[in-house]
Design an enzyme around this catalytic site. Sequence first.
Site, PDB file in Angstrom:
ATOM      1  N   CYS A 384     106.306  90.979 107.477  1.00 58.29           N
ATOM      2  CA  CYS A 384     105.049  90.242 107.612  1.00 58.29           C
ATOM      3  C   CYS A 384     105.048  89.174 108.712  1.00 58.29           C
ATOM      4  O   CYS A 384     104.047  89.062 109.438  1.00 58.29           O
ATOM      5  CB  CYS A 384     104.633  89.659 106.268  1.00 58.29           C
ATOM      6  SG  CYS A 384     105.957  89.012 105.245  1.00 58.29           S
ATOM      7  N   ARG A 413     118.735  92.790 103.677  1.00 56.85           N
ATOM      8  CA  ARG A 413     118.788  91.651 102.749  1.00 56.85           C
ATOM      9  C   ARG A 413     120.212  91.522 102.236  1.00 56.85           C
ATOM     10  O   ARG A 413     120.834  92.506 101.830  1.00 56.85           O
ATOM     11  CB  ARG A 413     117.800  91.839 101.588  1.00 56.85           C
ATOM     12  CG  ARG A 413     116.355  91.855 102.067  1.00 56.85           C
ATOM     13  CD  ARG A 413     115.342  92.010 100.962  1.00 56.85           C
ATOM     14  NE  ARG A 413     113.997  92.088 101.521  1.00 56.85           N
ATOM     15  CZ  ARG A 413     112.895  92.319 100.811  1.00 56.85           C
ATOM     16  NH1 ARG A 413     112.983  92.516  99.495  1.00 56.85           N
ATOM     17  NH2 ARG A 413     111.710  92.369 101.407  1.00 56.85           N
ATOM     18  N   GLN A 431     110.710 100.324 104.243  1.00 58.01           N
ATOM     19  CA  GLN A 431     109.568 100.354 103.334  1.00 58.01           C
ATOM     20  C   GLN A 431     108.370 101.001 104.013  1.00 58.01           C
ATOM     21  O   GLN A 431     108.264 100.983 105.238  1.00 58.01           O
ATOM     22  CB  GLN A 431     109.162  98.932 102.921  1.00 58.01           C
ATOM     23  CG  GLN A 431     110.146  98.222 102.019  1.00 58.01           C
ATOM     24  CD  GLN A 431     109.639  96.833 101.643  1.00 58.01           C
ATOM     25  OE1 GLN A 431     109.137  96.096 102.485  1.00 58.01           O
ATOM     26  NE2 GLN A 431     109.769  96.473 100.383  1.00 58.01           N
ATOM     27  N   HIS A 435     100.296  95.593 106.194  1.00 58.22           N
ATOM     28  CA  HIS A 435      99.599  94.325 106.023  1.00 58.22           C
ATOM     29  C   HIS A 435      98.185  94.490 106.545  1.00 58.22           C
ATOM     30  O   HIS A 435      97.972  95.010 107.642  1.00 58.22           O
ATOM     31  CB  HIS A 435     100.324  93.198 106.748  1.00 58.22           C
ATOM     32  CG  HIS A 435     101.691  92.944 106.195  1.00 58.22           C
ATOM     33  ND1 HIS A 435     102.837  93.526 106.714  1.00 58.22           N
ATOM     34  CD2 HIS A 435     102.094  92.214 105.127  1.00 58.22           C
ATOM     35  CE1 HIS A 435     103.880  93.152 106.002  1.00 58.22           C
ATOM     36  NE2 HIS A 435     103.463  92.364 105.034  1.00 58.22           N
TER      37      HIS A 435
END
Length: 691
Positions: A384, A413, A431, A435
């Site tokens: 994002c 992560r 993923q 957005h």
Amino acid sequence: MSVQTESLVPEVPQWQAYTPGAKPDFQKHRLEVFERVKKLRESEKAAVPEDPIKVKLPDGNVKDGVKGKTSPYDIAFSISKGLAENSVVALVDGKPWDIKRPLEDSCDLELCKFDHPVGRETFWHSSAHVLGLALENKYGAHLCVGPAIEDGFYYDVYCGGTAISPVDNDNIKAGFDEVVKAKVPFERVEMTKDEALEMFKYNDFKMDVLKRKVPDGAVCTAYRCGDLIDLCRGPHVPDTSKVKAFAVMKNSAAYWQGQASNHTLQRVYGVTFPDQKELKQHLFRIEEAKKRDHRTVGPQQELFFFHELSPGSAFWLPHGTRIYNKLCEFIRTEYFKRNYQEVITPNVYNLKLWETSGHAAHYKENMFIFNVEGQEFGMKPMNCPGHCLMFNLRQRSFRELPWRVADFGVLHRNELSGALSGLTRVRRFQQDDAHIFCKPDDVEREVVDMLQFIDFVYGKFGLKYEMFLSTRPQKYIGEISMWDEAERQLASALNNNGREWKENPEDGAFYGPKIDINVLDALGRKHQCATIQLDFQLPIRFGLKYVSSAGSGEGEEREERPIIIHRAILGSVERFSAILIEHLAGKWPFWLSPRQIAIVPVSQDHQAYALEVQAVLRKDGYFVDVDTSSKTLNKKIRENQLSQYNYILVVGKEETEHKTVNVRTRDNQVHGSKSIPQILEEFNNNIVNFL
């Protein structure tokens, strides 16, 4: 207030020699304190006036009751004996409440059976207490913690130097069943901190909890179940007879408070149900889950593997990569139809980006950070902030909104090594991330479209799902009016979707409300995948604006701030792949299968024709292998079926002469002889009918 923050358990905890078959001495001490405190509390409550109260049920009916006397059980019994006996726990003004605990005022009342989430948690928490008593009686164990968990419960206990092993399971079950047969009631008592310290003075682990977590002067609660008394908020089932079926699932070592530097404890896992049938079904699902476990099926089918030199990062082998790419292509095809625009963003950013987004303050420990020429950089854990930079590249007009931007970028992560678990918890993943930058009045329409998108995708895989609207938490940013309008639009979109949904009050993100979606696999297990999250914060942090025509004068323009909708359907492609492996038991549908077609020549004389057929089918984009092994025909057919090839095409003398193939499927159905054009038409129809 005096509350300690570090473990106070001494290096060598208290321990009394225990004689098997005899009751531990500390049980007698606990009971004496319990009875003394119970009498004191009862005398204090004796003066409470028995005023009339009103109890409102979910259907709107109102029942009369008496303060300090009428219990939820009494209300249930006034409706029907069956309802009273099958209710496990109550919700009083939304808070869990013992079914036989007297009500303290007028209230809203909901009665929960085992199939209710609160009912199931209460049932398993109560079962943990029964297990605790069985462990006390067998080992003289000092109880530590015994919570309900997602699929049952466990109890951590300190047993001196004794280790609990699987050979003890039958005796543990016998002790558990003995308590159940006795129909022992659960009794609640409120205690001061000093009273609790006196009751549990023999148990250094309970003393640790009391001294560190209970403020001076505070009141805590304890529950009695026969000879067992334990610190507990509750609530609990009325008595142990509710537990009709119990199984010890496993046992292991554990650490006090989960810290390896603390004392080693013994952990026993269990599960219980209101009847034997449900237990048998549960145990069957567990065995079936073991067979379907993606960590087993994946390597067996040579889809992926993990290596210690890159923990938490899957190595996707050729056949696994076929599945991975097909999933992404499936979503990409839908993106084009639904007016999403795909972008590619960097993997590495200066930490300043994450300071702007706020992730540096709250998420830095979960990022891979490194130094580049004296400045901190990090691998991106989400897309994002990069999309915000794209939006801010130039002035945006309201005519460009909604701007739907999608990104399959690689994310990293820094998960703890102990938390890594196959494909479901990894450090490197992708993923189907998107957005949507939109105007406030676009939100409902966009969410309706997203819900339809989600329904379309999950329907293709035969996945059922449930939806939850998570509303404004106590700590939030932005104006309440904005939150109220956003929640209204999300609720309206959910209503327009025509599917049942539930509300999770105060469970939204601090930056906006969200819709969470759990999918249910073939075994009924729940997995969190899709999410739709409104975000008021990032547009503010990045100074995002668009030019609106909603000025005060004719033709006048002004700048307004967009809302961002975070959206994922598959979620992590890795995690979704794991869910699919287990949901499908490794039996991939034809369009997604990494092994679509196996061609089996009857003998070496027919291999040339088999290779000719392979070339034709591969030209149309199908995954085709030729079995050139020297095994018998039947063995080759069977092995290819077990390898989950969707089609097995047998070719021999007749097929070679007539340019046909003899068709079988992996379910051992023989479909007979077909020409190459005919089988290609069947394959193509399989793809078209799916998509």
